[in-house]
Design an enzyme around this catalytic site. Structure first.
Site, PDB file in Angstrom:
ATOM      1  CG  HIS A  13      -1.899   1.187   1.522  1.00  0.00           C
ATOM      2  ND1 HIS A  13      -3.151   1.058   1.670  1.00  0.00           N
ATOM      3  CD2 HIS A  13      -1.684   2.421   1.247  1.00  0.00           C
ATOM      4  CE1 HIS A  13      -3.869   2.131   1.850  1.00  0.00           C
ATOM      5  NE2 HIS A  13      -2.863   3.263   1.135  1.00  0.00           N
ATOM      6  CG  HIS A  15      -0.919   7.209  -0.684  1.00  0.00           C
ATOM      7  ND1 HIS A  15      -2.216   7.257  -1.418  1.00  0.00           N
ATOM      8  CD2 HIS A  15      -1.178   6.557   0.227  1.00  0.00           C
ATOM      9  CE1 HIS A  15      -3.204   6.816  -0.657  1.00  0.00           C
ATOM     10  NE2 HIS A  15      -2.538   6.200   0.372  1.00  0.00           N
ATOM     11  NE  ARG A  17       0.054  12.052  -1.808  1.00  0.00           N
ATOM     12  CZ  ARG A  17      -0.814  11.399  -1.507  1.00  0.00           C
ATOM     13  NH1 ARG A  17      -1.633  10.771  -1.667  1.00  0.00           N
ATOM     14  NH2 ARG A  17      -0.858  11.442   0.261  1.00  0.00           N
ATOM     15  CE  LYS A  99      -7.956   2.222  -0.513  1.00  0.00           C
ATOM     16  NZ  LYS A  99      -6.885   2.437   0.184  1.00  0.00           N
ATOM     17  CG  HIS A 136      -9.923   4.373   3.664  1.00  0.00           C
ATOM     18  ND1 HIS A 136      -8.716   5.049   3.752  1.00  0.00           N
ATOM     19  CD2 HIS A 136     -10.723   4.770   4.790  1.00  0.00           C
ATOM     20  CE1 HIS A 136      -8.741   5.953   5.029  1.00  0.00           C
ATOM     21  NE2 HIS A 136     -10.045   5.545   5.721  1.00  0.00           N
ATOM     22  CG  HIS A 174      -4.858   2.088   5.891  1.00  0.00           C
ATOM     23  ND1 HIS A 174      -6.455   1.958   6.431  1.00  0.00           N
ATOM     24  CD2 HIS A 174      -4.897   2.441   4.915  1.00  0.00           C
ATOM     25  CE1 HIS A 174      -6.923   2.601   5.444  1.00  0.00           C
ATOM     26  NE2 HIS A 174      -5.968   3.005   4.507  1.00  0.00           N
ATOM     27  CG  ASP A 247      -1.855   4.759   4.325  1.00  0.00           C
ATOM     28  OD1 ASP A 247      -1.980   5.102   2.985  1.00  0.00           O
ATOM     29  OD2 ASP A 247      -2.695   5.224   5.091  1.00  0.00           O
ATOM     30  CG  HIS A 251      -0.334  15.056   2.140  1.00  0.00           C
ATOM     31  ND1 HIS A 251      -0.987  15.395   1.337  1.00  0.00           N
ATOM     32  CD2 HIS A 251      -0.589  13.913   2.885  1.00  0.00           C
ATOM     33  CE1 HIS A 251      -1.975  14.405   1.419  1.00  0.00           C
ATOM     34  NE2 HIS A 251      -1.807  13.393   2.210  1.00  0.00           N
TER      35      HIS A 251
HETATM   36  O1  DOR Z   1      -3.766   9.233   6.111  1.00  0.00           O
HETATM   37  C1  DOR Z   1      -3.941   8.855   5.098  1.00  0.00           C
HETATM   38  N1  DOR Z   1      -3.369   9.363   3.966  1.00  0.00           N
HETATM   39  N2  DOR Z   1      -4.810   8.077   4.629  1.00  0.00           N
HETATM   40  C2  DOR Z   1      -5.249   7.656   3.567  1.00  0.00           C
HETATM   41  O2  DOR Z   1      -6.323   6.965   3.471  1.00  0.00           O
HETATM   42  C3  DOR Z   1      -5.055   8.471   2.189  1.00  0.00           C
HETATM   43  C4  DOR Z   1      -3.931   9.101   2.450  1.00  0.00           C
HETATM   44  C5  DOR Z   1      -3.547   9.990   1.383  1.00  0.00           C
HETATM   45  O3  DOR Z   1      -3.659   9.792   0.194  1.00  0.00           O
HETATM   46  O4  DOR Z   1      -2.757  10.778   1.746  1.00  0.00           O
HETATM   47 ZN    ZN Z   2      -3.600   5.057   1.591  1.00  0.00          ZN
END
Ligand code: DOR
Ligand code: ZN
Length: 345
Positions: A13, A15, A17, A99, A136, A174, A247, A251
């Site tokens: 899992h 991300h 971006r 998902k 989720h 998660h 996860d 950001h």
């Molecule tokens: O904390 C999280 N950030 N939980 C999620 O389910 C999505 C993720 C995100 O995409 O930033």
């Molecule tokens: Zn996630």
């Protein structure tokens, strides 16, 4: 024990971006992990095979030359997803899993599913073609206490799906609660769960140490210490229904330190060090490999990786870098509140 060799891990899992963030964060995953399931919650989301193939190309272009890394793509389920498109995308290997974000549950989930009953025909097809469903698992009703949203989702939604479609391969992603560990453990053989390094490291106090700590804000939100302990017990037990899905969710610093900060913890950089430390503290280093390198591939019907990695326990705690650069901005790197002696070499 101060040295262990384990089969190269997978992260089920992540991300990544896109664009500059993708380029900055991808090497942090491909350095230690052989495969990863890539989340589709971009803006706009990855909705079909074509989106997934294009995104996969951008990911592949960001992999450092010497890293042998394989991204597994997912599609973002909506009430408009077409059964036949899914079938085709899965059959030709373009898309690995689907998902399910309940609409509004988390970052970029606005186009998610409002009514689970509406997607049951799609889930039926997925069970037939053996395409995994990644969930989720949180209620989106804002009246429900944020700390109860996972537990109630299991009672009201997940249990319904599992009973209707016991043949569907499901990952509750998660997980954060004792209730989730029990439900998964007692559930049918097609049901498993992933656990993140941050939910194993911190309890909810970490969000409020001397003030608000936006970098410890994620969804599902951190829970009480009793829940963290239940997660640790399951993860370190070797139980094959539980495996690593980090996860890792980058950001930009400014987007987290804001009036309405984003949810997500970027943990890829020191994930394996932190896990080795936690397993060591719990006298379970022997089960680290099951959690990071065997249970997930087993759940997804894949072979484990053939390569290995080595972890060493240093005499002194390792020093964490605190951010990675994205052009003129940065992403804060997750660091637990205990010293970490283990390092991947
Ligand atoms: O904390 C999280 N950030 N939980 C999620 O389910 C999505 C993720 C995100 O995409 O930033
Ligand atoms: Zn996630």
């Amino acid at each position: 024990m101060d040295q262990i060799d384990i089969i190269k891990p997978d992260d089920w899992h992540v991300h990544f971006r896109d664009s500059d963030i993708l380029k900055a964060v991808l090497p942090e995953t491909s350095r230690h992990f052989a495969r990863a399931i890539v989340m589709p919650n971009l803006i706009p989301p990855i909705l079909n095979e074509n989106d997934a193939l294009q995104y996969k190309k951008r990911i592949e272009n960001a992999i450092p030359k010497n890293d042998d890394f394989n991204p597994f793509m997912t599609i973002y389920l909506t009430e408009k997803t077409k059964k036949n498109e899914l079938k085709y995308a899965h059959k030709n290997g373009a898309v690995f899993a689907v998902k399910l974000y309940p609409a509004g549950a988390t970052t970029n989930s606005a186009s998610g599913v409002k009514d689970i009953k509406k997607i049951m025909p799609i889930l039926e097809t997925m069970a037939e073609i053996k395409m995994p469903l990644l969930i989720h698992g949180e209620m989106t009703d804002q009246q429900i206490d944020i700390f109860d949203r996972e537990k109630i989702f299991i009672e009201k939604k997940l249990d319904f799906i599992c009973k209707e479609l016991p043949e569907l391969k499901i990952t509750l992603e998660h997980i954060t609660t004792k209730e989730a560990t029990t439900y998964i453990n007692e559930g049918n053989k097609n049901l498993a769960a992933s656990i993140t390094p941050h939910h194993l490291s911190l309890n909810r106090n970490a969000i409020f140490v001397g003030g608000i700590r936006p970098h410890n804000y994620c969804l599902p939100i951190l829970k009480r210490e009793t829940h963290r302990k239940a997660l640790i017990d399951m993860a370190t037990s070797g139980n094959s229904k539980f495996f690593l899905g980090t996860d890792t969710a980058p950001h930009l610093k400014g987007d987290k330190e804001s009036e309405c900060g984003c949810a997500g913890i970027f943990n890829a950089t020191y994930c394996m060090s932190i896990l080795a430390e936690i397993f060591d503290q719990n006298n379970s280093l022997d089960n680290l490999e099951s959690f990071t390198s065997l249970n997930g591939s087993n759940h997804y019907g894949l072979k484990p990786n053939s390569k290995k990695i080595r972890l060493l326990k240093r005499k002194y705690p390792i020093t964490f870098i605190d951010r990675i650069k994205v052009k003129k901005q940065s992403i804060i790197v997750f660091k637990p509140d205990f010293p970490v002696f283990w390092e991947v070499v």
